[in-house]
Structure formats: structure tokens, C-alpha cells
Design a protein around this motif. Structure first.
Motif, short mmCIF file in Angstrom:
data_model
loop_
_atom_site.label_atom_id
_atom_site.label_comp_id
_atom_site.label_asym_id
_atom_site.label_seq_id
_atom_site.Cartn_x
_atom_site.Cartn_y
_atom_site.Cartn_z
N UNK A 123 -8.84 4.53 5.02
CA UNK A 123 -7.72 5.41 4.79
C UNK A 123 -7.03 5.08 3.48
N UNK A 124 -5.73 5.30 3.43
CA UNK A 124 -4.95 5.05 2.22
C UNK A 124 -4.53 3.59 2.15
N UNK A 125 -4.90 2.91 1.06
CA UNK A 125 -4.59 1.50 0.88
C UNK A 125 -4.00 1.28 -0.51
N UNK A 126 -2.93 0.52 -0.57
CA UNK A 126 -2.28 0.18 -1.83
C UNK A 126 -2.63 -1.23 -2.27
N UNK A 127 -2.89 -1.39 -3.57
CA UNK A 127 -3.17 -2.68 -4.16
C UNK A 127 -2.17 -2.95 -5.27
N UNK A 128 -1.85 -4.22 -5.47
CA UNK A 128 -0.82 -4.60 -6.42
C UNK A 128 -1.29 -5.70 -7.34
#
Length: 120
Positions: free
Chosen positions: A105-110
Motif C-alpha cells: 500500500x502507501x508507505x512513506x520514507x524519510x
């Protein structure tokens, strides 16, 4: 997944300019959206600028007209050109990448963040 490495932060006088870089470990053309956020001491992390895969960009009102987000697909690098810097721009700036997949699904990386300090 993607790894993000930021650079370009530093100390600058009010009215000056800096260019932040965010190097990605994969083709940025395959990333749904990328953007920049910042967090000042004692404050929440706030949205600064975003670029969708279509190339569409949007900016926070506080930086509109002063900051420009761009991308180099050959270097897999996103940039934030910051002009007319103000002391209130002082913060840790973070690179963000949003990836959408069928599996996760939707995953955020920083990124790790880079310090920007603007003196008055």
C-alpha cells in the motif's frame, strides 16, 4: 523501498539562499510523490513542498514564491532551492518519498534530515 540521503544544509544569513539535495536509491520517476518537510525545535513537522510523479508541485504558503522543488531523473535526486531565507525558516529539513505498491500500500520514507540555520 527507497533510501534517501540529504545534503546542502548549513548556516546562512537572512536573505541568502541554499539548495538542499535528496539523493534516492532508486529511480525517482517510479516514486509516487516526493517532498520536503521541516521541523523546528518544539514544533510539529510541517509540510513545505511536494512534487507528484506527474510533475505537479505544491507549496506551503509560508514558502511559496521563495522555495522551488525540482528533480533530476538522471541523478535520481530531488532539490529544494531556497531563496530569500528568513530566520523563521530555521529547522531540520527532511526529504520524504511516498511509494504505493500492491503489496504494502502507501508507505512513506524519510531522510535523516539536514539542519538549516538562518541568522538575522
Amino acid at each position: 523501498q527507497v533510501q534517501l540521503v540529504e545534503s546542502g544544509g548549513g548556516l546562512v544569513q537572512a536573505g541568502g539562499s541554499l539548495r538542499l539535495s535528496c539523493a534516492a536509491s532508486r529511480s525517482i520517476s517510479s516514486i509516487n510523490a516526493m517532498g520536503w518537510y521541516r521541523q523546528a525545535p518544539g514544533k510539529q513537522r510541517e509540510f513545505i513542498a511536494r512534487m507528484a510523479s506527474s510533475g505537479r508541485t505544491n507549496y506551503a504558503d509560508s514558502v511559496k514564491g521563495r522555495f522551488t522543488i525540482s528533480a533530476d531523473n538522471v541523478k535520481n535526486t530531488m532539490y529544494l532551492q531556497m531563496n530569500s531565507l528568513k530566520p523563521e525558516d530555521t529547522a531540520v529539513y527532511y526529504c520524504n518519498a511516498n511509494i504505493v505498491t500492491v503489496v504494502a500500500g502507501s508507505v512513506d520514507y524519510w531522510g535523516q534530515g539536514t539542519q538549516v540555520t538562518v541568522s538575522s
